[in-house]
Design an enzyme around this catalytic site. Structure first.
Site, mmCIF file in Angstrom:
data_model
loop_
_atom_site.group_PDB
_atom_site.id
_atom_site.type_symbol
_atom_site.label_atom_id
_atom_site.label_comp_id
_atom_site.label_asym_id
_atom_site.label_seq_id
_atom_site.Cartn_x
_atom_site.Cartn_y
_atom_site.Cartn_z
ATOM 1 C CB CYS A 105 -0.911 -0.171 1.081
ATOM 2 S SG CYS A 105 -2.243 1.334 1.029
ATOM 3 C CG HIS A 204 -3.361 -3.750 3.282
ATOM 4 N ND1 HIS A 204 -2.398 -2.944 4.279
ATOM 5 C CD2 HIS A 204 -3.771 -2.372 2.669
ATOM 6 C CE1 HIS A 204 -2.413 -1.428 4.131
ATOM 7 N NE2 HIS A 204 -3.248 -1.397 3.292
ATOM 8 C CD GLU A 206 -1.064 -5.989 5.448
ATOM 9 O OE1 GLU A 206 -1.147 -4.951 5.757
ATOM 10 O OE2 GLU A 206 -0.759 -6.432 4.033
#
Length: 243
Positions: A105, A204, A206
């Site tokens: 990001c 994202h 993650e």
């Protein structure tokens, strides 16, 4: 790159704001641990020697100071100049050491700015037809270039990703190419083809812990840090898409 002999796990640095989200830190830490690495959080107040890292993740967070790419600061936008300077120095060091780097990001935007590129400060002022979307769930569809490293990692031409940003890459930095866009044209992925691993994604990964394709970004980062980057071959044009 730090010597890996005798290490149980490579050490990956994750940059963050001093008061950044702990949820993001734990999600990245878990993703890196599952990929076989140990993570260390790096902030302007909690520094760590970059030359002791085996890889670097430039994480998400506040907007980047517009003066770094020749624009005026918008007083209504929250910035973190100390973090900006930390990450610019970290990317300088990573480039000199040849460390694999993943930008997430804001981190993808920082890679672009570090290489002399610029940003759209408000994507909706440029891409008026783009949907207003801020969610950690994979709701935004993107298309990935079939001759890119990102493509070879994810193994797919189209997929859905999450979206928490309101800025994006404008003018590309030196040595970078756009490798993923959403339907409205907003840049979603960049990479440096001349580097073993220098990739920025606007989403994202993650937070997509159950998506094995997205977790492949962390696995490939760690494998490259270990000196075992996967063989890169452009995939054929005829490929599948994920819902």
């Amino acid at each position: 790159m730090a010597a890996l002999i005798g290490k149980a796990r490579p050490v990956v640095g994750l940059t963050a704001s001093v008061h950044g989200s702990r949820i993001a830190w734990w999600a990245n830490r878990l993703a890196l641990r599952r990929a076989g690495a140990s993570a260390v959080r790096i902030t302007a107040e909690q520094t760590y020697p970059i030359d002791r890292l085996d890889a670097l993740v430039v994480g998400g967070g506040d907007d980047i100071d517009a003066t770094l790419y020749g624009e005026s600061v918008n007083p209504q936008i929250r910035i973190d100049p100390e973090r900006d300077h930390l990450e610019m120095r970290a990317l300088d060091c990573a480039a000199k050491l040849g460390l694999p780097v993943l930008g997430i990001c804001r981190g993808s935007q920082m890679i672009n700015v570090h290489r002399g590129g610029s940003l759209h400060m408000d994507i909706h002022a440029i891409y008026e037809e783009a949907p207003h979307m801020r969610t950690v769930l994979p709701r935004k569809r993107i298309r990935i270039e079939p001759d890119s490293r990102l493509y070879s990692i994810l193994g797919i031409a189209e997929c859905r990703v999450n979206a928490l940003h309101h800025q994006s890459v404008d003018r590309l930095g030196d040595g970078l190419r756009v490798v993923a866009r959403e339907r409205a044209g907003i840049v979603q992925g960049i990479e440096a083809s001349a580097e073993p691993f220098l990739i920025g994604v606007q989403w994202h990964p993650e937070y997509l812990l159950t998506d094995s394709r997205q977790q492949g970004l962390f696995r490939t980062l760690v494998d490259t840090a270990l000196g075992h980057p996967p063989a890169y071959e452009p995939l054929p044009d005829a490929v599948q898409a994920a819902d």
